[in-house]
Design an enzyme around this catalytic site. Structure first.
Site, PDB file in Angstrom:
ATOM      1  N   ASP A 135      42.596  10.564  67.392  1.00 55.51           N
ATOM      2  CA  ASP A 135      41.548  11.385  66.791  1.00 55.51           C
ATOM      3  C   ASP A 135      41.706  12.802  67.331  1.00 55.51           C
ATOM      4  OD1 ASP A 135      40.494   9.250  65.442  1.00 55.51           O
ATOM      5  OD2 ASP A 135      38.955   8.818  66.925  1.00 55.51           O
TER       6      ASP A 135
ATOM      7  N   ASP B 103      34.721   3.375  56.978  1.00 59.84           N
ATOM      8  CA  ASP B 103      33.884   3.251  58.174  1.00 59.84           C
ATOM      9  C   ASP B 103      32.623   2.509  57.753  1.00 59.84           C
ATOM     10  OD1 ASP B 103      35.723   4.817  59.551  1.00 59.84           O
ATOM     11  OD2 ASP B 103      34.628   6.683  59.175  1.00 59.84           O
TER      12      ASP B 103
END
Length: 251
Positions: A11, A130
């Site tokens: 990330d 997600d």
């Protein structure tokens, strides 16, 4: 049988690798190019780079980072974040990425999946989802887990496949960074209802969790971040363990 894949996820926030818990409380995890090169040497099958705070201004920075990554690794890698239209895909593929991951943009503009598949091939299009478990329903979220939607995991994954997605990357917000194992029941449901590969994400804490998601969750690939970034599990050790457990991995 296809080999199961181990995929470190990086990330990226402001040019550095970060890792959080349940999508918040981020801490620094190191240089994304150096980490990627190390994982490539250690036997990772693929990498995923996500620009988690993608903004218009950050695009140039991220594109430069993708070029550096491509120059320093020799395994496929996927990039995501800030992809809203075909020219974003074109830009990142030209910078050296092998695949792109779309999440919020796919929910807001499902036709984008079809456009990517039609122009670049389904194998380039990873649809990331997600989702958070709420009242026994997996609710899909936008904007890095910030905004709930009216879409549910299984229906949306099926629609994404029908529109041309080549893979589904399912991250459980409920399990993210908690290190108690992947959401294998949900992953099994996905695997049984889809014909494209499923990447498990969220929950890896020990080697057994990887084995369990391949055996119980029927996942095609397992993605993890902090256990790799902070040296808790070595990729070579993990693959040797999985091999000894009878799971087909590339050693």
């Amino acid at each position: 049988m296809l080999a199961k894949r181990i995929i470190p996820c990086l990330d990226i926030k402001d040019g550095t690798t970060v890792k959080g818990v349940n999508f918040v409380n981020f801490r620094d995890a190191g240089d994304p190019v150096e980490l990627g090169a190390q994982y490539s040497r250690d036997g990772a099958d693929e990498l995923v780079y996500l620009d988690i705070t993608a903004s218009h201004e950050g695009r140039k920075t991220f594109t430069e980072l993708v070029k550096k990554v491509a120059a320093n690794i020799n395994i496929p890698f996927t990039v995501g974040g800030g992809i809203y239209e075909l020219k974003d895909v074109d830009r990142l593929l030209n910078a050296g990425a092998d695949k792109v991951s779309i999440n919020s943009a796919a929910i807001r503009t499902p036709e984008l999946i079809e456009e990517i598949a039609r122009n670049f091939g389904s194998q380039v299009c990873v649809v990331a989802i997600d989702a958070n478990l709420e009242n026994d329903q997996w609710v899909c979220y936008l904007n890095g887990g910030r905004i709930p939607t009216d879409k549910y995991l299984f229906d949306w994954a099926k629609e994404a496949e029908s529109r041309g997605a080549g893979e589904i990357l399912f991250t459980s917000m409920t399990h993210d960074g908690v290190k108690q194992g992947y959401p294998n029941d949900a992953l099994t449901t996905l695997a049984d209802s889809l014909h494209i590969p499923i990447i498990a994400s969220g929950g890896a804490g020990k080697m057994e969790h990887f084995r369990d998601t391949f055996v119980e969750g029927k996942s095609d690939a397992a993605l993890a971040a902090s256990v790799f970034h902070f040296g808790e599990i070595g990729i070579k050790d993990l693959k040797q363990y999985l091999h000894e457990e009878g799971i087909n991995v590339r050693l």
